[in-house]
Enzyme design. Structure first.
Site, short mmCIF file in Angstrom:
data_model
loop_
_atom_site.label_atom_id
_atom_site.label_comp_id
_atom_site.label_asym_id
_atom_site.label_seq_id
_atom_site.Cartn_x
_atom_site.Cartn_y
_atom_site.Cartn_z
N LYS A 92 -60.60 56.82 47.45
CA LYS A 92 -59.67 56.13 48.37
C LYS A 92 -58.68 57.09 49.01
CE LYS A 92 -60.87 52.70 48.67
NZ LYS A 92 -62.17 52.38 49.32
N HIS A 144 -66.36 63.23 44.43
CA HIS A 144 -65.12 62.83 43.76
C HIS A 144 -64.95 63.58 42.44
CE1 HIS A 144 -64.39 59.61 46.54
NE2 HIS A 144 -65.24 58.74 46.04
N SER A 152 -54.85 50.98 47.89
CA SER A 152 -56.18 50.93 48.49
C SER A 152 -57.24 50.65 47.43
CB SER A 152 -56.46 52.27 49.18
OG SER A 152 -57.72 52.25 49.77
#
Length: 293
Positions: free
Chosen positions: A50, A105, A135
């Site tokens: 995010k 990530h 988010s």
């Protein structure tokens, strides 16, 4: 060796201490990431979840192709710039001509061994962690393959404890500030990209050795604006079936703004957040563009 265990809820895999969604990851995909053969001309956009990943999936192909729109108009972003650790990577990365662009990530210690031997370029995007929480909270509400986040207060506690996808935000950010890789990383914030997208695209093009004309820079910045991406079915996740992402609960590309956290955090929550944040970032050479006070 891969280290796996099944998280009790069944929606996640626990991989080396990190939670990852089973819907998009598998033992095979994580093994693929571990054994990935990194090339010197590979390009990685690294983000904590995010923090602008979808944005980078839009920008990178355009910069690397000199502004050619064909890939962003014909290929969904998860194939265009796949996640190294997700199941699509093995299907699309191996046969791809250089330079290969991908997102990840993963914190630095979990990158493949080949990453440290090769000299790929890395763009690391950081976003105000308070906005990341908000988010992520919305994303958990609309994505059926993730756990229900509970109340915002409960989710905030989980976030601060690192009991969320890909672990603690602070650990992730700190890992990628390691001196052994800093010389090949371009650091940028989500907020800088919001403020001056064309300037960010120019930075990326210099960093990646692509000289773009003024016209191409403007063209890419327009194509990668939030409103343009929101309308692009190849980028807005509208292709994902409703049973996986219920856009009636929240749009995947929701607001694309900075400072939305102010609409969610109570003063007490902000105090709690900052106490943890300051403690964990103590002594780290990290200047944030967002207001930390």
């Amino acid at each position: 060796r891969c280290h796996f265990s099944m998280a009790p809820q069944g929606k996640y895999i626990l991989y080396k201490g990190l939670l990852v969604p089973r819907e998009t990851h598998s033992a095979e995909s994580l093994k693929y990431a571990e054994e990935f053969k990194t090339r010197d001309d590979d390009v990685f956009a690294v983000t904590y979840p995010k923090s602008g990943t979808t944005w980078m999936q839009e920008i990178l192909p355009l910069v690397l192709s000199g502004g050619d729109l064909s890939s962003v108009q014909s290929q969904p972003n998860w194939d265009r710039v796949p996640w190294l650790e997700e199941t699509r990577a093995a299907l699309v990365l191996d046969g791809r001509p250089a330079p290969r662009a991908m997102v990840t990530h993963l914190p630095l210690p979990l990158m493949p061994a080949s990453f440290f031997k090769a000299k790929p370029k890395v763009i690391y995007v950081t976003r105000n962690p308070k906005d990341v929480v908000v988010s992520s909270f919305h994303f958990h509400q609309m994505a059926s393959f993730l756990d229900d986040p509970g109340t915002f207060d409960e989710f905030l506690d989980k976030f601060l404890a690192g009991e969320v996808l890909f672990g603690k935000w602070t650990d992730h950010v700190k890992s990628w500030r390691s001196p052994e890789v800093q010389d090949r990383i371009l650091y940028i914030t989500y907020e800088e990209m919001l403020e001056d997208l064309r300037g960010a695209v120019l930075k990326f093009s210099h960093f990646l050795g692509k000289e773009l004309s003024e016209e191409t820079l403007t063209h890419i910045a327009e194509q990668c604006s939030f409103s343009s991406m929101k309308q692009n079915t190849m980028s807005n996740y509208s292709l994902v079936p409703k049973e996986f992402m219920d856009t009636s609960k929240s749009h995947f590309l929701r607001k694309g703004v900075a400072g939305d956290w102010k609409n969610y955090f109570s003063p007490e929550q902000e105090t709690r957040f900052l106490a943890v944040y300051r403690e964990e970032m103590k002594g780290v050479d990290f200047k944030s563009s967002w207001d930390e006070n």
